[in-house]
Enzyme design. Structure first.
Site: not given
Ligand code: THU
Length: 132
Positions: A42-44, A53, A55, A86, A89
């Protein structure tokens, strides 16, 4: 099938998670139709909505290299439980999956469960609905 390598790749990708805001690390590893593995984390972003996300990072890496069919995807988030993908995804996985695609929810390298797309997104809207 033994998914040990894919699981380890997902755990490794999780270490690269860029998640300074949520502090929630996620890793994913995609196995393509010809047995290549693409990983993602995941890259915020300071503009939270721009977050990607794990995935989707992994899937988009595979697709951008020409691989549009996923045999399996391993996902690891919270390592004290099995984290499910999520909703967005799940929809993206559905786009590139088949009836036999395995969705591997990883807690740790020795503890993971395998689900099908139909189990995690029953009645999915897919390309079949566009061409009826
Ligand atoms: N996140 C994912 O990478 N994949 C998911 O299926 C659920 C959420 C990440 C997004 C964000 O960076 C962190 O988890 C919190 O939501």
């Amino acid at each position: 099938m033994d998914y040990k390598e894919l699981v380890l790749k997902a755990l490794g990708a999780r270490e690269n998670s860029y998640s300074p805001y949520s502090k929630f690390k996620v890793g994913a590893a995609v196995l393509t139709e010809n047995d290549l593995i693409y990983t993602g984390c995941n890259i915020e972003n300071a503009s939270y909505g721009a977050t990607n996300c794990a995935e989707r990072t992994a899937i988009y890496k595979a697709v951008s290299e020409g691989h549009t069919t996923i045999k399996a995807i391993a996902i690891v988030g919270d390592t004290s439980t099995h984290t499910y993908p999520c909703g967005i995804c799940r929809q993206v996985i559905a786009e590139f999956s088949t009836e036999t695609t395995d969705i591997i929810l990883v807690k740790n390298e020795n503890d993971y469960i395998v689900k099908t797309m139909d189990e995690i997104l029953p009645g999915a809207f897919t390309k079949k609905d566009l061409f009826k």
